[in-house]
Design an enzyme around this catalytic site. Structure first.
Site, PDB file in Angstrom:
ATOM      1  N   CYS A 381      -1.819  -5.946   0.533  1.00  0.00           N
ATOM      2  CA  CYS A 381      -3.001  -6.679   1.004  1.00  0.00           C
ATOM      3  C   CYS A 381      -2.987  -8.122   0.483  1.00  0.00           C
ATOM      4  CB  CYS A 381      -4.276  -5.918   0.681  1.00  0.00           C
ATOM      5  SG  CYS A 381      -5.574  -6.293   1.883  1.00  0.00           S
ATOM      6  N   HIS A 507      -3.330  -0.726   2.996  1.00  0.00           N
ATOM      7  CA  HIS A 507      -3.261  -0.110   1.660  1.00  0.00           C
ATOM      8  C   HIS A 507      -2.554   1.241   1.749  1.00  0.00           C
ATOM      9  CE1 HIS A 507      -6.096  -2.796  -0.513  1.00  0.00           C
ATOM     10  NE2 HIS A 507      -6.513  -3.020   0.714  1.00  0.00           N
ATOM     11  N   GLU A 509      -1.329   2.954  -0.543  1.00  0.00           N
ATOM     12  CA  GLU A 509      -1.630   3.802  -1.710  1.00  0.00           C
ATOM     13  C   GLU A 509      -2.697   4.848  -1.412  1.00  0.00           C
ATOM     14  OE1 GLU A 509      -2.380   0.622  -1.372  1.00  0.00           O
ATOM     15  OE2 GLU A 509      -4.244   0.033  -2.353  1.00  0.00           O
TER      16      GLU A 509
HETATM   17  N1  GLN Z   1      -9.127 -10.883  -0.056  1.00  0.00           N
HETATM   18  C1  GLN Z   1      -8.222 -10.540   0.993  1.00  0.00           C
HETATM   19  C2  GLN Z   1      -8.931 -10.346   2.328  1.00  0.00           C
HETATM   20  O1  GLN Z   1     -10.107 -10.134   2.381  1.00  0.00           O
HETATM   21  C3  GLN Z   1      -7.392  -9.316   0.625  1.00  0.00           C
HETATM   22  C4  GLN Z   1      -8.213  -8.079   0.433  1.00  0.00           C
HETATM   23  C5  GLN Z   1      -7.471  -6.984  -0.290  1.00  0.00           C
HETATM   24  O2  GLN Z   1      -6.502  -7.215  -1.012  1.00  0.00           O
HETATM   25  N2  GLN Z   1      -7.942  -5.769  -0.138  1.00  0.00           N
HETATM   26  O3  GLN Z   1      -8.301 -10.390   3.350  1.00  0.00           O
END
Ligand code: GLN
Length: 547
Positions: A381, A507, A509
């Protein structure tokens, strides 16, 4: 008819109610029963999505895009089945629903009160999953500790349900038996008090699970049974375990499942089949290799902030018969000057998700180090977004490259907000959340790792790769290996000519379980093992000094 098991906690928080609930569910599942677990949290936030990791650890995301308590992650990892929004309810959600109904006029002039209106809504939600007829047993974990003011409506709701359902409903109370070193004794008094506190509210436990540092000898179990009104077989010893994954086996030894089934008047089913679970445990306990993975994040000092990532690394380590040691590297203190010193002894680098600018320059430095030194790199992310920025700045000659999250005025916004997000003003539950499709490029490393081209993964973010820059990246060897087939959003980036360099907008995970370790984590750990083999022996010796 669905049976209900409620898991409450006494004496202190952090005793591991989630792990006990998940272990019990695992044993029931292994006996052939269908089961699910839900968690009721007594705080006023509608969900934990707006809580920061200092408050609440990781926010776990389900397939249907619910932002939930991290215990749901344990439930999925143990049971290898999905949970959903219905599996996590907070006081805020209950009140929001009741207040909305009141505004609609649904209470017909009545005074709306905690009892019966709030407790009725709690009860309705406690029975919701049971009423789908999909489950033989629904296990409900009550957040908080008995005696908390905010837990009272939940205790009252369970009291009423027990009254209504009779033996179809039992309470398992998790408590602490502290060991006093000076007296060399285990002490039962706090447990007695916590059971007494419960009984003041008309509820008494059917089973006591006792967390302890020392084994509970027979007479002590007898004493607890006597003072707490439970049968002696219902006093279960829960000794501190080396790994949370040992707990189902420990609970099987203590017959927690047999005791609960008997009290619910259910047949015992078949002997629990934990063959695959035990295979995993054996690999976990007797690894053949050891690698050090640098985890770069701004919350590394908190043990719950990156929970699912740490668990996914454990699953992937076991799959590779390798012990994964995670070296926490605080992104805020990582600089170009100290990058070599901090990173030279890790076998692979994982850059964590996150929000806001704190620590992002450190993440970028770690990624530069990984790219230039061909150290296996996995960005999740925000970690993926920082990889795009690093590449733009240092390879594509775009010194101002940034995400518009950190620098709203940049004219080189390689990561920018989705159009659909620009109109959003509310913070809670408004990100791109839950499961989305992704199509992989045929010759990508990801397609090989996943063993196919069509995948789905869970998301939680507002910002995206800006496709205006796609061709420039691709020409330089930085490829969009996975894209959303409906929106064309870039979901995976890869770098050519690198042993392992993968950044994912989603994600992975969240979907790693004991029985199905996530392929990207498995491949990442494998790459770390290979990278270690290629290093000089002196290098691996240095690895022993962990920070
Ligand atoms: N802050 C980033 C976004 O909103 C990444 C979010 C995250 O790592 N879950 O896109």
């Amino acid at each position: 008819m669905t049976k209900y098991i409620f898991v409450t906690g006494g004496v202190t928080s952090s005793l591991g109610k989630g792990i006990i609930a998940a272990s019990l569910a695992k044993l029931l599942q292994a006996r052939g029963f269908t089961t699910t677990i839900q968690k009721f949290d007594p705080y006023i936030n509608v969900d934990p999505g707006t809580l920061n990791p200092y408050e609440h650890g990781e926010c776990y995301v389900t397939e249907d895009g619910a932002e939930t308590d991290l215990d749901l992650g344990h439930y999925e990892r143990y049971l290898n089945t999905y949970t959903s929004q219905a599996n996590n309810v907070t006081t805020g959600r209950i009140y929001q629903y009741v207040i909305n109904k009141e505004r609609e006029g649904a209470y017909l002039g009545k005074t709306v009160q905690v009892i019966p209106h709030i407790t009725d809504e709690i009860k309705r939600r406690m029975k919701l999953l049971g009423e789908t007829n999909q489950f033989d047993v629904v296990i409900t974990e009550l957040g908080g500790t008995v005696g908390d003011i905010e837990s009272l409506p939940y205790i009252e709701a369970v009291r009423q349900l027990k009254w209504e359902m009779g033996s179809s409903c039992i309470v398992v109370h998790l408590t602490l038996i502290p060991y006093l070193k000076a007296a060399k004794e285990l002490k039962t008094k706090p447990t007695q008090h916590s059971v007494k506190l419960m009984s003041e509210h008309g509820l008494s436990p059917d089973v006591l699970v006792c967390r302890t540092e020392e084994p509970l000898y027979k007479d002590l179990k007898k004493k607890i049974a006597l003072f707490c009104n439970v049968t002696i077989d219902a006093v279960i010893e829960a000794l501190d375990a080396d790994s949370i994954y040992m707990v189902p086996v420990e609970m099987m030894r203590e017959k927690l499942d047999v005791t609960c089934l008997t009290k619910l008047g259910m047949p015992l089913g078949k002997e629990p089949d934990l063959t695959r679970w035990k295979e995993f445990l054996n690999k976990l306990r007797f690894p053949k290799n050891r690698v050090v993975i640098g985890l770069i994040g701004k919350y590394v000092e908190l043990q719950d902030a990156y929970k699912s990532i740490l668990e996914a690394l454990i699953h992937a380590g076991a799959m590779n018969e390798c012990k994964v040691e995670v070296r926490n590297i605080h992104s805020e203190y990582l600089t170009r000057e100290n990058a070599i010193e901090k990173l030279q002894n890790v076998d692979a680098i994982l850059v964590a998700p996150g929000f806001g600018s704190r620590g992002t320059e450190g993440k970028i430095e770690a990624i530069r180090y990984a790219r230039e030194n061909k150290v296996p790199f996995f960005g999740i992310c925000l970690g993926m977004q920082m990889a795009c920025i690093e590449f733009a700045r240092n390879v594509l000659n775009m010194p101002k490259a940034h995400s518009t999250e950190m620098d709203p005025d940049t004219n080189q916004g390689v990561i920018s907000m989705m159009e659909s997000q620009k109109k959003v003003t509310m913070k809670g539950g408004t990100m791109r959340l839950g499961s989305f499709k992704c199509t992989l490029e045929e010759d990508s490393a990801s397609a090989e790792i996943y063993g196919g081209m069509y995948i789905t993964e869970r998301h939680r973010h507002r910002y995206e790769f800006n496709n205006e820059y796609l061709e420039a990246f691709r020409e330089a060897g930085f490829t969009p290996a996975g894209k959303n087939p409906d929106t064309d959003l870039v979901e995976i980036v890869e770098l050519k000519d690198h042993p392992f360099y993968i950044g994912v907008q989603f994600h992975p995970e969240y979907k790693s379980t004991v029985e199905n370790p996530h392929p990207l984590f498995v491949a990442f750990v494998k790459a770390a093992i290979e990278a270690q083999k290629e290093k000089a022996p002196a290098h691996s010796l240095k690895n022993t000094a962990l920070v």
